[in-house]
Write a protein that holds these residues in place. Structure first.
Motif, PDB file in Angstrom:
ATOM      1  N   ALA A 182       0.837  -1.208   0.000  1.00 25.30           N
ATOM      2  CA  ALA A 182       0.000   0.000   0.000  1.00 25.30           C
ATOM      3  C   ALA A 182       0.870   1.255   0.000  1.00 25.30           C
ATOM      4  O   ALA A 182       0.612   2.222  -0.734  1.00 25.30           O
ATOM      5  CB  ALA A 182      -0.914  -0.008   1.228  1.00 25.30           C
ATOM      6  N   LYS A 183       1.936   1.236   0.790  1.00 24.19           N
ATOM      7  CA  LYS A 183       2.863   2.367   0.841  1.00 24.19           C
ATOM      8  C   LYS A 183       3.580   2.533  -0.510  1.00 24.19           C
ATOM      9  O   LYS A 183       3.838   3.653  -0.966  1.00 24.19           O
ATOM     10  CB  LYS A 183       3.891   2.121   1.949  1.00 24.19           C
ATOM     11  N   PHE A 184       3.880   1.417  -1.153  1.00 20.05           N
ATOM     12  CA  PHE A 184       4.499   1.413  -2.482  1.00 20.05           C
ATOM     13  C   PHE A 184       3.593   2.131  -3.474  1.00 20.05           C
ATOM     14  O   PHE A 184       4.045   2.987  -4.259  1.00 20.05           O
ATOM     15  CB  PHE A 184       4.733  -0.039  -2.887  1.00 20.05           C
ATOM     16  N   GLY A 185       2.287   1.825  -3.421  1.00 18.65           N
ATOM     17  CA  GLY A 185       1.324   2.461  -4.322  1.00 18.65           C
ATOM     18  C   GLY A 185       1.228   3.959  -4.080  1.00 18.65           C
ATOM     19  O   GLY A 185       1.172   4.753  -5.041  1.00 18.65           O
ATOM     20  N   LEU A 186       1.211   4.378  -2.820  1.00 11.87           N
ATOM     21  CA  LEU A 186       1.162   5.801  -2.495  1.00 11.87           C
ATOM     22  C   LEU A 186       2.410   6.527  -2.997  1.00 11.87           C
ATOM     23  O   LEU A 186       2.330   7.655  -3.505  1.00 11.87           O
ATOM     24  CB  LEU A 186       1.035   5.981  -0.976  1.00 11.87           C
ATOM     25  N   SER A 187       3.571   5.868  -2.861  1.00  6.13           N
ATOM     26  CA  SER A 187       4.835   6.470  -3.303  1.00  6.13           C
ATOM     27  C   SER A 187       4.860   6.614  -4.818  1.00  6.13           C
ATOM     28  O   SER A 187       5.273   7.651  -5.356  1.00  6.13           O
ATOM     29  CB  SER A 187       6.016   5.608  -2.834  1.00  6.13           C
ATOM     30  N   LEU A 188       4.408   5.570  -5.517  1.00  2.40           N
ATOM     31  CA  LEU A 188       4.353   5.624  -6.982  1.00  2.40           C
ATOM     32  C   LEU A 188       3.393   6.719  -7.445  1.00  2.40           C
ATOM     33  O   LEU A 188       3.689   7.467  -8.387  1.00  2.40           O
ATOM     34  CB  LEU A 188       3.897   4.273  -7.536  1.00  2.40           C
ATOM     35  N   GLU A 189       2.257   6.817  -6.785  1.00  2.00           N
ATOM     36  CA  GLU A 189       1.260   7.823  -7.161  1.00  2.00           C
ATOM     37  C   GLU A 189       1.840   9.233  -7.043  1.00  2.00           C
ATOM     38  O   GLU A 189       1.692  10.056  -7.956  1.00  2.00           O
ATOM     39  CB  GLU A 189       0.030   7.683  -6.263  1.00  2.00           C
ATOM     40  N   ALA A 190       2.534   9.472  -5.926  1.00  2.00           N
ATOM     41  CA  ALA A 190       3.101  10.808  -5.726  1.00  2.00           C
ATOM     42  C   ALA A 190       4.131  11.119  -6.815  1.00  2.00           C
ATOM     43  O   ALA A 190       4.132  12.225  -7.386  1.00  2.00           O
ATOM     44  CB  ALA A 190       3.739  10.904  -4.344  1.00  2.00           C
ATOM     45  N   ARG A 191       5.009  10.180  -7.106  1.00  2.00           N
ATOM     46  CA  ARG A 191       6.040  10.419  -8.131  1.00  2.00           C
ATOM     47  C   ARG A 191       5.413  10.581  -9.524  1.00  2.00           C
ATOM     48  O   ARG A 191       5.885  11.398 -10.334  1.00  2.00           O
ATOM     49  CB  ARG A 191       7.054   9.262  -8.138  1.00  2.00           C
ATOM     50  N   ALA A 232      -7.753   9.934 -12.758  1.00  2.00           N
ATOM     51  CA  ALA A 232      -8.368   8.691 -12.289  1.00  2.00           C
ATOM     52  C   ALA A 232      -8.655   8.753 -10.786  1.00  2.00           C
ATOM     53  O   ALA A 232      -8.083   9.566 -10.054  1.00  2.00           O
ATOM     54  CB  ALA A 232      -7.446   7.516 -12.586  1.00  2.00           C
ATOM     55  N   ASP A 233      -9.586   7.891 -10.354  1.00  2.00           N
ATOM     56  CA  ASP A 233      -9.844   7.743  -8.921  1.00  2.00           C
ATOM     57  C   ASP A 233      -8.525   7.333  -8.241  1.00  2.00           C
ATOM     58  O   ASP A 233      -7.803   6.471  -8.744  1.00  2.00           O
ATOM     59  CB  ASP A 233     -10.895   6.647  -8.711  1.00  2.00           C
ATOM     60  N   PRO A 234      -8.155   7.964  -7.114  1.00  2.00           N
ATOM     61  CA  PRO A 234      -6.868   7.679  -6.474  1.00  2.00           C
ATOM     62  C   PRO A 234      -6.629   6.194  -6.198  1.00  2.00           C
ATOM     63  O   PRO A 234      -5.519   5.686  -6.396  1.00  2.00           O
ATOM     64  CB  PRO A 234      -6.942   8.481  -5.172  1.00  2.00           C
ATOM     65  N   GLN A 235      -7.685   5.501  -5.774  1.00  2.00           N
ATOM     66  CA  GLN A 235      -7.506   4.080  -5.489  1.00  2.00           C
ATOM     67  C   GLN A 235      -7.206   3.303  -6.758  1.00  2.00           C
ATOM     68  O   GLN A 235      -6.336   2.413  -6.773  1.00  2.00           O
ATOM     69  CB  GLN A 235      -8.767   3.520  -4.807  1.00  2.00           C
ATOM     70  N   VAL A 236      -7.907   3.636  -7.827  1.00  2.00           N
ATOM     71  CA  VAL A 236      -7.659   2.985  -9.122  1.00  2.00           C
ATOM     72  C   VAL A 236      -6.251   3.313  -9.598  1.00  2.00           C
ATOM     73  O   VAL A 236      -5.523   2.445 -10.106  1.00  2.00           O
ATOM     74  CB  VAL A 236      -8.707   3.435 -10.166  1.00  2.00           C
ATOM     75  N   ARG A 237      -5.857   4.580  -9.443  1.00  2.00           N
ATOM     76  CA  ARG A 237      -4.527   5.022  -9.882  1.00  2.00           C
ATOM     77  C   ARG A 237      -3.426   4.259  -9.135  1.00  2.00           C
ATOM     78  O   ARG A 237      -2.488   3.755  -9.744  1.00  2.00           O
ATOM     79  CB  ARG A 237      -4.392   6.529  -9.654  1.00  2.00           C
ATOM     80  N   ARG A 238      -3.575   4.179  -7.829  1.00  3.60           N
ATOM     81  CA  ARG A 238      -2.542   3.484  -7.040  1.00  3.60           C
ATOM     82  C   ARG A 238      -2.459   1.998  -7.405  1.00  3.60           C
ATOM     83  O   ARG A 238      -1.377   1.436  -7.512  1.00  3.60           O
ATOM     84  CB  ARG A 238      -2.826   3.652  -5.546  1.00  3.60           C
ATOM     85  N   GLN A 239      -3.640   1.399  -7.621  1.00  3.61           N
ATOM     86  CA  GLN A 239      -3.646  -0.037  -7.939  1.00  3.61           C
ATOM     87  C   GLN A 239      -2.993  -0.291  -9.300  1.00  3.61           C
ATOM     88  O   GLN A 239      -2.209  -1.237  -9.467  1.00  3.61           O
ATOM     89  CB  GLN A 239      -5.086  -0.569  -7.948  1.00  3.61           C
ATOM     90  N   GLU A 240      -3.302   0.564 -10.282  1.00  2.00           N
ATOM     91  CA  GLU A 240      -2.737   0.346 -11.621  1.00  2.00           C
ATOM     92  C   GLU A 240      -1.223   0.583 -11.622  1.00  2.00           C
ATOM     93  O   GLU A 240      -0.470  -0.160 -12.266  1.00  2.00           O
ATOM     94  CB  GLU A 240      -3.421   1.256 -12.647  1.00  2.00           C
ATOM     95  N   LEU A 241      -0.783   1.588 -10.891  1.00  2.60           N
ATOM     96  CA  LEU A 241       0.661   1.838 -10.808  1.00  2.60           C
ATOM     97  C   LEU A 241       1.374   0.682 -10.102  1.00  2.60           C
ATOM     98  O   LEU A 241       2.461   0.251 -10.514  1.00  2.60           O
ATOM     99  CB  LEU A 241       0.928   3.149 -10.068  1.00  2.60           C
ATOM    100  N   THR A 242       0.728   0.150  -9.055  1.00  2.58           N
ATOM    101  CA  THR A 242       1.304  -0.993  -8.340  1.00  2.58           C
ATOM    102  C   THR A 242       1.352  -2.218  -9.242  1.00  2.58           C
ATOM    103  O   THR A 242       2.368  -2.926  -9.295  1.00  2.58           O
ATOM    104  CB  THR A 242       0.487  -1.305  -7.064  1.00  2.58           C
TER     105      THR A 242
END
Length: 564
Positions: A182-191, A232-242
């Motif tokens: 989950a932290k990985f997804g948040l980090s990817l989203e921010a970058r 995109a919805d933040p949750q969708v964005r984080r999941q796709e980046l992950t």
């Protein structure tokens, strides 16, 4: 599948036992049905004998007589005819020293030559099903020095277990679920968002992953898919980046480890446990009355099984903890895949987790005693005598890939196995690349190359090795020849001891011993002589040494060069 040292010890145990019973039958010793345990071992100074036993001292109280009297009774009732040994003597207060005969030395050389690449293998483990789980690095970032050391130790321990007759599985546990993902997804989203909006406009999570690898993965996604996820919805964005980045990181772990000569039989994904296995483990603990609810969380009564405090299994948000997943994972190892023994190699910072996980195995109905955890101490890198923490190239903490860019894999694997896992390791980066006898891996490899050079030079003179009879091998009688053969005889038992004690450092130390004794032999005994039988005997010994060095380096996954 020969073990000369164990065979000799077993033979001596039988000889001594038979002599004791014979002495009791003829009245030389009083009768008893309760003989105490004693040891047969290789003495530190073999000029005092090839094997020694404390049997006389151990039995003195039982027989109510002086140890030397017991020793004398054994000597008078033992027969060495047709055995590995040609004489024995009493030493000190009652030690029994046994001297191996010519034929034992000759048979060792003959065995090494005949068994070849299999010399060193034994059936000690009786096909016990053992898993070694090691490295299991978090796939959210690069591997560090602890992973580098753990990889070398785990892989070489698994090899020692395999060579000593165990059924071994090497496993990597992929942490692809839970908080760190989950932290990985948040980090990817921010970058990712910072690429388009700027770093000042998008705050980076305080506890996010700050490594450059996160920036690289976010950029790779942007290069391939552009602004697709901006709105995109933040949750969708984080999941796709992950989903985009995590498989690439796992593949990178795999390729880096393969470059380090580590291949796994199983890559076990934590995410598979979230499809029922964790719930089943928690349910089993609950049915056993070992859980309770508190502060909106589900707790496990860990203190009932040796832990210092109880542990949360399910948080208030209904998401299971890492510990819950760990219990389910180890339940899978024992109850589902039926491993007889499981060995985990962890960093020393996991010390507090050992008792609670072993206790959890007992709690869930398994045997925590079958779970062995090796705690590995830190690595200190040095260069020019100074501590090194950062890579010159990246300015970041040195990773596994940085290390094997700078240091040969042969040296890395050898150096990381030169100390017991529970000892802090000082890794000298300068020494690891040095091509001198001061570098231990170079020193061992040079002994192998030197033998290859001897064989090439003799071949140019028309001399080729041939198989020798035992009588011809009996011709080798010098101290240096015997010391060399004794050293070769130890190899199978060294592997067994490395496997028993979870200490692959025994094998690097042994390799250095073989090289050292060979150089002494070579300097003392001319291989090429006018005496053809003696020359061939020594050539067979050289070939045996070459084979053993090749075998031990092969076990360690280190190359054995033919020229240097």
């Amino acid at each position: 599948m020969t073990n000369p040292v164990l065979d000799a010890k077993n033979a001596l145990n039988t000889l001594i036992s038979d002599a004791l019973h014979k002495a009791m039958e003829n009245g030389a010793l009083p009768k008893t049905d309760d003989l105490p345990a004693y040891v047969v071992e290789i003495p530190g100074d073999t000029s005092h004998g090839d094997y020694a036993s404390n049997v006389a001292m151990a039995c003195a109280r039982t027989f109510k007589c002086a140890p030397r009297m017991v020793a004398q009774a054994i000597i008078e009732n033992i027969s060495l005819d047709g055995t590995y040994f040609d004489r024995m003597e009493i030493a000190g207060p009652g030690f029994l020293n046994f001297f191996a005969g010519k034929r034992w030395f000759s048979q060792v050389v003959d065995t090494v030559r005949k068994e070849g690449a299999d010399y060193g293998r034994t059936d000690f483990g009786k096909k016990e099903k053992v898993m070694v789980e090691f490295v299991s690095a978090n796939p959210t970032g690069p591997m560090h020095m602890g992973n580098a050391r753990g990889g070398a130790i785990g892989d070489c321990l698994a090899a020692a277990l395999d060579w000593s007759g165990h059924d071994v599985t090497r496993e990597f546990y992929v942490n692809d679920a839970g908080n760190q993902v989950a932290k990985f997804g948040l980090s990817l989203e921010a970058r990712y968002l910072q690429i388009y909006k700027g770093e000042d406009a998008v705050p980076f999570p305080e506890d996010g992953y700050h490594g450059d690898d996160i920036k690289v993965r976010a950029q790779e996604y942007a290069d391939q898919y552009g602004e697709k996820l901006l709105e995109a919805d933040p949750q969708v964005r984080r999941q796709e980046l992950t989903d985009f980045a995590l498989p690439r990181n796992i593949d990178k772990l795999r390729t880096d480890l393969e470059r380090y000569r580590i291949t796994y039989d199983v890559w076990f994904r934590e995410s598979t446990l979230h499809h029922g296995a964790i719930d089943e483990a928690i349910q089993t603990l609950t049915q056993r009355g070992l859980t309770y609810e508190k502060d909106d969380a589900l707790w496990y009564k860990a203190t009932q099984f040796g832990a210092e405090k109880d542990e949360v299994l399910v948080r208030g948000n209904h998401y299971p903890t890492y510990f819950a997943a760990d219990i389910a994972y180890h339940y899978n190892k024992f109850a589902v895949r039926h491993f007889d023994r499981v060995i985990n190699i962890w960093g020393a910072d996991h010390h507090g987790h050992v008792a609670r996980l072993k206790g959890a195995m007992d709690a869930i109905g398994l045997d925590g005693g079958k779970l062995d955890i090796i705690l590995m101490q830190l690595v200190r890198l040095t260069r020019d005598g100074q501590l090194v923490k950062m890579s010159k190239r990246t300015g970041k903490a040195i990773s596994l890939t940085d290390l094997i860019d700078d240091v040969p894999v042969d040296a890395a694997r050898f150096f990381f196995n030169m100390r017991e896992p529970n000892s802090t390791l000082d890794f000298d980066l300068d020494l690891a690349v040095e091509q001198t006898s001061q570098n231990p891996v170079y020193y061992v490899q040079y002994a192998h190359a030197r033998i290859c050079s001897i064989l090439r030079n003799l071949a140019q003179e028309g001399v080729s090795p041939r198989d020798c009879t035992l009588e011809e091998l009996d011709r080798m009688e010098t101290l240096e020849e015997k010391e060399m053969i004794r050293c070769l005889s130890r190899f199978p038992q060294e592997i067994v001891e490395a496997a028993k004690n979870y200490d692959p450092a025994r094998l690097t130390h042994y390799a250095i011993d073989v090289a050292t004794v060979f150089h002494k032999f070579y300097n003392a005994c001319r291989v090429k002589t006018e005496d053809e039988s003696l020359m061939q005997a020594r050539l067979n010994l050289c070939l045996g040494v070459k084979q053993v060095i090749c075998n031990v380096l092969s076990l360690l996954k280190i190359s054995a060069p033919e020229s240097m």
